[in-house]
Each structure stands twice: as structure tokens, then as C-alpha cells.
Design a protein around this motif. Structure first.
Motif, PDB file in Angstrom:
ATOM      1  N   SER B  91      36.317  37.133  31.361  1.00 35.04           N
ATOM      2  CA  SER B  91      37.008  37.723  32.506  1.00 35.04           C
ATOM      3  C   SER B  91      38.459  37.299  32.532  1.00 35.04           C
ATOM      4  O   SER B  91      38.781  36.117  32.409  1.00 35.04           O
ATOM      5  N   GLU B  94      40.316  37.391  38.651  1.00 37.88           N
ATOM      6  CA  GLU B  94      39.711  36.399  39.550  1.00 37.88           C
ATOM      7  C   GLU B  94      38.513  36.963  40.280  1.00 37.88           C
ATOM      8  O   GLU B  94      37.741  36.227  40.895  1.00 37.88           O
ATOM      9  N   GLU B  97      33.390  36.646  37.165  1.00 40.23           N
ATOM     10  CA  GLU B  97      33.307  35.559  36.188  1.00 40.23           C
ATOM     11  C   GLU B  97      32.157  35.806  35.217  1.00 40.23           C
ATOM     12  O   GLU B  97      31.245  36.594  35.505  1.00 40.23           O
TER      13      GLU B  97
END
Lengths: 355, 355
Positions: B91, B94, B97
Motif C-alpha cells: 500500500s 494511508e 494496509e
């Protein structure tokens, strides 16, 4: 048509036009028969009506056939049905009195007896009484309800309508313009086209007899078509469908081009391509008969349409033919598109018209 | 299909299924090509996804053709498109993940890079993650939105749906029953019919291969049909249309029986009779693609459908085929109706399934 030319006393005789036989394909005069009979007598709560105007409309072709439809057919030997504007001659109801002008469904005859509660009194000071079967009546309401409740034209959208010089099509285009849409009319022949463009003020008009019809339709609808008000079917539909925009709406109230078909046209079977187009463009095709909308919208229609006529936003043209005996011929002409404007038979004297 | 059987390192190679050529008529394995390429690398804001499940759906037949449609075709040599359930491998956003399970439009390949804001994180504790491309995803939503927003079934009405054992049809019938309507399914063969009747609990089911199909449809719809959810077209439509009740609704989301047509069927041209039926019965035919309804209804769909599944009101069946290499064959079988339930390719291991 069996013509009855013997003189009759119009005050004691009811002249009727009856369905002599069911047509196969295009109807002819032979499918009608004129018959005279004594005046009917009203019972309690009924009125005797003298017909002033008889409306002739394409849906009547359906009533001549016994194919399944939304309404029962006229029985063979029955009086042809139709909307009428009448004068009350004799009343056995407190609701109406002689001399009142009413809207009725009196049919193709010079007199009729009807229950008083099934006719509607007209205000002759408001508009010419013939408009009660035209722009302020069923055809106008068909245009109004179908366009606004199904077509839902938005400002800037393109609305296409066929038979644009007729009572429904002319109202459709003009109401569309009131709502800020572009109106594109389709009509047959230069005279009707000129009327639609110059008198009614449509943004564009195309002659469906033009050999370049498809190309001209494209030219007249550069942003595609958002609403196609369908009342003819056939080749016009075939040309319009590929130009429909995503989420386009097709209110469908008539298919006059196919009413006389005796068998399905030759192939190929175009149903798959029609369905594919409805699918890929997320189109809505919605059949309707105006009755469906009467309860919810008729009152508002009358107010709106009267206002638009007063403003000059909606103009209308009537094609008045004199004499009930001429109704069959006039009706046959309408199916062939030879009339021009709302076809009305003047069956008897109009007392509201000062000579 | 050009089969690539050489062993590859699945952690450094992206296997893709590409459109080798456009089909004429029924597609074949030769229209697909398998190609291996290095893993793509995510840029800023993007994620590298490993495909777990690939959804196969009839609309993909449309993407193989360059005929005008609501979406652009897959280019020749392009990776076939499709909805996928994936695991985030890497990733650069943000928002997500590694290890997250997401719904993506990743196509027929083992890996894909996508912008993080164009995938949707799934909650694997809520439902098996494969349902995100099935009953809780696009097919389920197609059924939900089309039936409720266009079909609008009322308690006591009759809803007919074809391909009733498939992901859309099975949901249509079961949602109809939730709303108190009668559900009549049409399916191909005794096994599917038994499933629709016995497992899904439809009120009636008819085998479209039955020589008495039309008679049995009539028997199964004694009060006529109020809603026909159309996803196949062709002979089923021809049989259903005459049984539609006044004001009937036909949501149209697919025409799988005609996707492989190379020319229109032989005549006669049945368009006039279809239009006549729409007119006289005041029917609504409405094409749609589920995207149209996402903004307004997707959230409520997810809540409703999860509840109905929990209640046992909606059951679903998945047809899981192992291995991306088998996708073309499975897809071709689906177009012929040989699959049974929502067709999903298991492209990679499902980490949420305990062994």
C-alpha cells in the motif's frame, strides 16, 4: 356508406352512424351505415342531448376491431362511439336544464340520452365549446399528462413528437417549449410543416415524407433526443430510437401508422434491436391512456391549458367538417393523414356562435 | 485459448487473461489469450492487489464487442474487465494496509494496481468475502434496485423472472416474496428448477425447455403478470408479454439470449405487436444499469440484504471455479447456461477461509 338522403324531421328523428361491419385493414365507407330512428326519451335522472360537435380521433379505429384492447369494441350495428359537445334539449334531472351546453360521450348521432351525472356542464364564456373535445379536452389532456407525467421534459432537453400538426402533437410541442425544452415536430407535407414551424413556433420541423428524413432528423436533434412522444409508430419510431439519449423517455399513446395492419410486417424481427437499445440507453417506454391521469391531473390541466391559450403559448387549429353524414369520410381521411388540425364534425347548430 | 502451462513464480508474475480477438456470434476460447507479465508497482496513493475472487457476469459479453453500448469495449489485447475481491499486498496510501480485503474492478488477472480511493474495504467478519461480487454486490444490487425502484411489486402481485437460479434472478424472486408478492421463476432444466422451487421457495417455477412452456406459464400466472424482470429476452419475453396485466412493469437489465446474435432473427417484424401491447396495457418497459441507483440506494441495499440473508429470507448459491486459467471456459459455459449459481473464479487463496 349507405347514404340516406330522404329528408327527415331533425327535431323528431335521431340520425345515427353505425358500424356496419368490422374492417380488415384500412376501413372504408362500407364499414359504416347511416340509420334514422325516433328520438329517444330520457328517464328519471337523464337528459336528452342534441349533438353540436362530434370529435373524431384515431383511437376509434381500435373500437371498430374486436382485437383485445383497453376498451371493448363497438358491437357490429352499434352506434359508433365518440366524445361530443351537446345542448340539453330535455332534462329529467335537477342538475341540468334545457339550453345547457355539456361534454358527453354521445357517439356518432344527432341526439342521445345520457344520465345527467355522466356529462359535464361547460362554461361557453370561457372558450369556444368545440375546444372541450380538443385542446381543452381529451387530446390536449393526452398531450399534457403524457408529456409531463411520463416524458418529464427538463429545460434544455429535446422533445420530438410526430403528427405535430395534430391536436395531440401540437400541444405536446408547445407544452414542451413552455417547460423550456426544444420542440422538434414531425409532420406530413409542406403545408403542415410550415404551420408547425411558423404558426406553432416549434424549434424545428421535419417532413416524414422527405427522402432525407433520417438525415434531417439527425440534423434537427444535434444533442440527441430526450423525450419522444410516440403516437404513430413504424418508420418514425425506427428513425428516432437510435437518437435517444441515455435515460430518454418515450410516452406511447398511439400507433396510428399500424392500426390498419392485417399482418405483421416482413422481417427481420427487429424486437431484439429495440430491446437492446432500451437496455443500453436506460430508456423508459411507457404506454398510457389518458384516463389514468384524470383524477390526479385534470383540474390542473384545465387551469394550465386555459392560461397557456390566453398567453398565446399554446395555439390550436381545428378542422371542422359540416354534417354527421360526412363523418365516415372525414374519419377515413384522418387515418390517412389528410385532415389538418383537430378533426371535429359539426353535427348541429352551435348556439354560442353568433351568426 | 492459448494455454500457458509453464510454471511461473506467482509472487513475481502477474497472469492476465486478455481479449485476443472480438467474437462473431458465440465467443470461443480462441477469443482469449493468457499472458504473463512482471508484477506492476503501485505509485503514490495506489495499492497492489492480489486477486482472490473474480466475478464472471453476462455483461462481459458486451465488453468483448465494439458495438455501441453503455460502456466502452475492452480493447483487443486488453485485460478482460471484471469485479474482483482482493487482498492488499502493498500500500502506498494511508487508507489501506497490507492484508486488507477490498472490492475492486481488477479484471481477469492475478494482480492489479489500483488507486486506493477506487476500491472499497470489506469487513470479512460480516459475510463470506465472495458475496461482495454476488448477493451483496453488483448482481444482488441489480435485482434490488431494478425490482424495487422500477418493478415496484405490491403485496399480492405476481412477479416473473427468468434465469431464476442465477444471482440476479434468484434475488429478484426472493425480494419479491419479502415484499409479499408471488414469485414465479423460469429456469433451464430440472435441477435448476428444483433448486428455485425447493431451496429458494419460489411460489412456482417453469422450465423454459419444456415443450409446454407457454401453457405452463399461463397456469403458473392465473392472475396475469404484474412485474416481469427481464434479463434474457427472446422466446421468454414473447411468452410473457401477452400475460402482462394493465400497468405492468418490465425492468430490463439484460438480454442474455441475444448477446451472440450476428444478425436480426427472421421475420415477421414483431415490433408492432410489442408496441401495441405496451400501449393497450399501459405497460412500462425500463432499461437500466445498476450504477444509476448506487448513490441513492446502495447503502440501504446492503443493510436490507444482509438482514434478509441473516433471516433466511434470501438464500444464494455460488458456483466457484478454481483457477484463473479456467475463466474463459467457465465464462463461455455461463453464456450457454451450464453454470448453476453465481459464477466466481477463485483466482488465489482466500485468507478468510480457515482450512
Amino acid at each position: 356508406m349507405t347514404s340516406t338522403t330522404a329528408p327527415v324531421d331533425a327535431s323528431t328523428t335521431n340520425r345515427t352512424v353505425r358500424l356496419a361491419s368490422r374492417p380488415t385493414g384500412e376501413p372504408s365507407a362500407e364499414n359504416f351505415r347511416i340509420a334514422d330512428e325516433p328520438l329517444p326519451t330520457p328517464g328519471d335522472g337523464e337528459v336528452l342531448l342534441r349533438t353540436i360537435y362530434l370529435s373524431l380521433d384515431p383511437y376509434m379505429r381500435g373500437r371498430m376491431s374486436d382485437a383485445e384492447s383497453y376498451a371493448a369494441p363497438v358491437p357490429v350495428d352499434g352506434v359508433m362511439e365518440g366524445g361530443t359537445v351537446c345542448e340539453v334539449v330535455e332534462s329529467r334531472s335537477e342538475a341540468l336544464e334545457p339550453g345547457d351546453i355539456v361534454l358527453a360521450y354521445g357517439g356518432w348521432q344527432t341526439y342521445v340520452v345520457a344520465p345527467a351525472n355522466q356529462v359535464r356542464r361547460l362554461d361557453p364564456t370561457r372558450a369556444p365549446i368545440s375546444t372541450a373535445v380538443g385542446v381543452l379536452g381529451m387530446p390536449g389532456f393526452t398531450a399534457y399528462a403524457g408529456l409531463l407525467e411520463i416524458g418529464k421534459p427538463q429545460a434544455g432537453e429535446t422533445v420530438v413528437v410526430a403528427a405535430a400538426s395534430g391536436p395531440v402533437g401540437s400541444a405536446v410541442g408547445q407544452i414542451a417549449m413552455v417547460k423550456g425544452a426544444r420542440a422538434v415536430g414531425i409532420a406530413g407535407g409542406p403545408e403542415k410543416c410550415a404551420h408547425v414551424k411558423d404558426e406553432l413556433g416549434f424549434d424545428a420541423v421535419i417532413d416524414h415524407r422527405d427522402p432525407e428524413f433520417k438525415a434531417k432528423l439527425k440534423e434537427a436533434t444535434p444533442d440527441g433526443i430526450d423525450v419522444y412522444f410516440e403516437n404513430v409508430g413504424g418508420k418514425v419510431f425506427d428513425a428516432v430510437l437510435p437518437r435517444m439519449n441515455t435515460y430518454g423517455r418515450i410516452p406511447l399513446c398511439g400507433l396510428v401508422s399500424q392500426y390498419n395492419l392485417t399482418r405483421l410486417p416482413d422481417g427481420p424481427n427487429r424486437v431484439p434491436s429495440v430491446m437492446q437499445r432500451i437496455l443500453t440507453k436506460s430508456l423508459t417506454v411507457r404506454g398510457f391512456i389518458q384516463n389514468e391521469f384524470v383524477k390526479a391531473h385534470y383540474k390542473q390541466f384545465q387551469a394550465d391549458m386555459a392560461q397557456w391559450i390566453a398567453d398565446g403559448a399554446v395555439r390550436y387549429r381545428e378542422d371542422v367538417v359540416e354534417g354527421l353524414d360526412n363523418a365516415p369520410e372525414a374519419f377515413l381521411g384522418m387515418l390517412r393523414g389528410t385532415n389538418f388540425g383537430k378533426l371535429v364534425i359539426q353535427v348541429g347548430a352551435d348556439p354560442t356562435q353568433s351568426a
